[in-house]
Design an enzyme around this catalytic site. Structure first.
Site, PDB file in Angstrom:
ATOM      1  N   GLN A  63       0.810  -1.221   0.000  1.00 35.18           N
ATOM      2  CA  GLN A  63       0.000   0.000   0.000  1.00 35.18           C
ATOM      3  C   GLN A  63       0.844   1.272   0.000  1.00 35.18           C
ATOM      4  O   GLN A  63       0.314   2.373  -0.193  1.00 35.18           O
ATOM      5  CB  GLN A  63      -0.979  -0.019   1.171  1.00 35.18           C
ATOM      6  CG  GLN A  63      -2.060  -1.076   1.005  1.00 35.18           C
ATOM      7  CD  GLN A  63      -3.054  -1.121   2.147  1.00 35.18           C
ATOM      8  OE1 GLN A  63      -3.158  -0.185   2.943  1.00 35.18           O
ATOM      9  NE2 GLN A  63      -3.810  -2.207   2.244  1.00 35.18           N
ATOM     10  N   HIS A 211      -8.678 -12.621   8.370  1.00 31.22           N
ATOM     11  CA  HIS A 211      -8.693 -11.189   8.057  1.00 31.22           C
ATOM     12  C   HIS A 211      -9.620 -10.386   8.958  1.00 31.22           C
ATOM     13  O   HIS A 211      -9.217  -9.385   9.559  1.00 31.22           O
ATOM     14  CB  HIS A 211      -9.087 -10.980   6.586  1.00 31.22           C
ATOM     15  CG  HIS A 211      -9.091  -9.547   6.159  1.00 31.22           C
ATOM     16  ND1 HIS A 211     -10.180  -8.719   6.330  1.00 31.22           N
ATOM     17  CD2 HIS A 211      -8.144  -8.785   5.554  1.00 31.22           C
ATOM     18  CE1 HIS A 211      -9.908  -7.524   5.859  1.00 31.22           C
ATOM     19  NE2 HIS A 211      -8.678  -7.534   5.385  1.00 31.22           N
ATOM     20  N   ARG A 214     -15.769  -9.855   8.579  1.00 28.70           N
ATOM     21  CA  ARG A 214     -16.353  -9.663   7.258  1.00 28.70           C
ATOM     22  C   ARG A 214     -15.878 -10.748   6.299  1.00 28.70           C
ATOM     23  O   ARG A 214     -16.636 -11.265   5.485  1.00 28.70           O
ATOM     24  CB  ARG A 214     -15.942  -8.301   6.677  1.00 28.70           C
ATOM     25  CG  ARG A 214     -16.562  -7.095   7.317  1.00 28.70           C
ATOM     26  CD  ARG A 214     -16.191  -5.834   6.571  1.00 28.70           C
ATOM     27  NE  ARG A 214     -14.799  -5.437   6.763  1.00 28.70           N
ATOM     28  CZ  ARG A 214     -13.851  -5.522   5.829  1.00 28.70           C
ATOM     29  NH1 ARG A 214     -14.135  -5.996   4.637  1.00 28.70           N
ATOM     30  NH2 ARG A 214     -12.621  -5.121   6.085  1.00 28.70           N
ATOM     31  N   HIS A 274      -6.699  -2.449  15.201  1.00 30.16           N
ATOM     32  CA  HIS A 274      -7.569  -1.265  15.222  1.00 30.16           C
ATOM     33  C   HIS A 274      -8.385  -1.211  16.517  1.00 30.16           C
ATOM     34  O   HIS A 274      -8.093  -0.397  17.375  1.00 30.16           O
ATOM     35  CB  HIS A 274      -8.460  -1.165  13.985  1.00 30.16           C
ATOM     36  CG  HIS A 274      -7.707  -1.100  12.705  1.00 30.16           C
ATOM     37  ND1 HIS A 274      -6.774  -0.119  12.440  1.00 30.16           N
ATOM     38  CD2 HIS A 274      -7.700  -1.921  11.624  1.00 30.16           C
ATOM     39  CE1 HIS A 274      -6.239  -0.320  11.250  1.00 30.16           C
ATOM     40  NE2 HIS A 274      -6.778  -1.416  10.736  1.00 30.16           N
ATOM     41  N   ASP A 325       0.354   0.237   9.169  1.00 33.37           N
ATOM     42  CA  ASP A 325      -0.821  -0.150   8.393  1.00 33.37           C
ATOM     43  C   ASP A 325      -0.700   0.237   6.919  1.00 33.37           C
ATOM     44  O   ASP A 325       0.011  -0.393   6.159  1.00 33.37           O
ATOM     45  CB  ASP A 325      -2.069   0.436   9.036  1.00 33.37           C
ATOM     46  CG  ASP A 325      -3.359  -0.187   8.524  1.00 33.37           C
ATOM     47  OD1 ASP A 325      -3.297  -1.159   7.743  1.00 33.37           O
ATOM     48  OD2 ASP A 325      -4.444   0.281   8.902  1.00 33.37           O
TER      49      ASP A 325
END
Length: 460
Positions: A63, A211, A214, A274, A325
């Site tokens: 990322q 993960h 969800r 988180h 992150d």
């Protein structure tokens, strides 16, 4: 004595504070010795303060490519949030070859080392070819990331992510094809194979990372809880977004932390990444389990996620660590100061996380412990401290840097945690071997050129 190195800074951080006139002795095995032997080679680090290496508990290396490319509202008249940002992230995730994943990961790992980070927990979820077909070696992309870390000298815990679906009652998302495992058995066996492949390399370890609620079902979580090797840390995105909680309640009638506790995953080796949207009951569950919450304030702020209730978590007995992150910035000391300063804004007072001992450095020491020892604990690694027998992973800062000049021994740690600029970090070592000397790493130019070419290919 030639196999022993003694590092002699002006200030050495051990036992929770700085000491003048102390030195760090490192044996041939890269571990801290309990005493400084006579006749050993001495490396003087004049004008430096030496501290345990920082531990980055949560990273998505690739990322780094989207830094600076998502800071706008993509649709006219709309609004931008985590879910719209995620669509931009997919563009990079879909496009990268194994070698390009290595290039992207190496660049951000280099940036981490230059910032004093010596250990990273890489939450790795890119597994397959762009069309979803597995590589012949199902861990090909994980090995590319590991190679990037070892190239720059960084210690890595590869947290192999399990991903089964787009969400509860959500149609399959073709943009997630690279993430999806066939079933939980495939996830577990592939992780086991990766762990076996890296066995013997002291710089590399492996953990499990379902993960989120969800992306995996309750059956998946139950199977992981039943069969996960006791030696592996378990990390999971938890309560980052309100929509995640709404979906969990709709599917299970339970909130995310409650579900994790129900299936038997919650415990000292569990890290909730988180942990922004927690009830008091969930905070209590995390505290009783002595679990860790990995806060990522720069990302949580950038995406508008919210603020981790770290004061309540610490009071309940949970641990707190930090992660970079999404690589919005790579500065773990800044993550620490952001956590405290975000809490000040919502609690309307100062020094929220101060342990109340009445000392100048008490708050800074707590935050620094989160950035080092607590991060290492969450990854199951023996780093984050310079006690005898520990891995000699450390960094130094220039005490005459403009951001630190004038600090006394008593104010030096608060000065570093709350005010040090990135350029103050000068030397970085893993297992006693200097990777960065006076702010320079030998791969800086080579890595930067390759990353620049990659970025121009993806974003012409």
């Amino acid at each position: 004595m030639s196999d022993i190195t003694v590092y002699q800074p002006d200030f050495l951080f051990v036992d929770g504070r700085f000491h003048e006139g102390r030195a760090l002795a490192v044996g041939a095995d890269g571990r801290v010795l309990g005493a400084v032997p006579e006749g050993a080679r001495v490396e003087r680090l004049a004008g430096r303060a030496l501290l345990p290496g920082l531990v980055n508990g949560h990273s998505h290396a690739f990322q780094r490519l989207i830094r600076g490319r998502t800071e706008y509202v993509a649709s006219a008249g709309g609004q931008d949030d985590f879910w719209s940002w995620r669509e931009a992230m997919y563009r990079a995730a879909e496009a990268l070859t194994p070698e390009e994943i290595h290039v992207a990961s190496r660049q951000v790992f280099l940036e981490m080392v230059l910032a004093g980070i010596t250990t990273v927990g890489e939450f790795h979820y890119l597994h397959h070819q762009p069309d979803g077909t597995p590589y012949a070696d199902r861990n090909a992309l994980a090995h590319a990331v590991i190679r990037a870390a070892t190239d720059v000298g960084l210690r890595i815990c590869l947290l192999r992510v399990g991903y089964a679906r787009a969400g509860f009652n959500v149609p399959a998302n073709p943009r997630q094809r690279r993430f999806i495992d066939a079933d939980v058995d495939a996830f577990l066996s592939t992780t086991e194979a990766l762990s076996h492949a890296v066995r013997g390399d002291a710089r590399v370890s492996v953990g499990l990372a379902p993960h989120s609620v969800r992306a995996v079902s309750k059956d998946w979580l139950t199977q992981v809880a039943r069969t996960a090797p006791a030696s592996m840390p378990i990390h999971m995105h938890v309560a980052e977004q309100p929509k995640e909680i709404e979906a969990c309640l709709a599917e299970h009638g339970r909130r995310p932390v409650e579900l994790v506790a129900d299936v038997g995953l919650l415990g000292p080796r569990f890290t909730a990444v988180h942990g922004v949207h927690l009830t008091d009951a969930e905070v209590t569950l995390l505290g009783r389990a002595q679990a860790t919450v990995c806060a990522c304030p720069s990302t949580e702020r950038n995406l508008g996620d919210g603020i981790v209730p770290a004061d309540a978590l610490v009071k309940a007995g949970a641990r707190v660590s930090f992660g970079s992150d999404s690589q919005t910035v790579v500065d773990l000391l800044d993550e620490a100061r952001q956590l405290e300063q975000h809490l000040r804004l919502v609690r309307l007072r100062r020094a929220v996380l101060d342990p109340g001992k009445g000392t100048l450095d008490g708050l800074a020491a707590r935050l620094f412990d989160m950035a080092t020892a607590q991060g290492a604990r969450s990854l199951g690694m023996g780093t984050g401290t310079l006690s005898p027998g520990a891995q000699a992973d450390f960094f130094t800062v220039d005490v005459q840097h403009p951001s630190l000049v004038g600090a006394s021994p008593a104010s030096l740690l608060p000065g570093i945690v709350f005010g040090a600029a990135g350029g103050a970090v000068r030397d970085v070592a893993v297992a006693g071997r200097l990777l960065v000397r006076d702010g320079r790493h030998p791969l800086t130019e080579e890595s930067g050129r390759a990353f620049q070419q990659l970025a121009r290919r993806l974003y012409p």
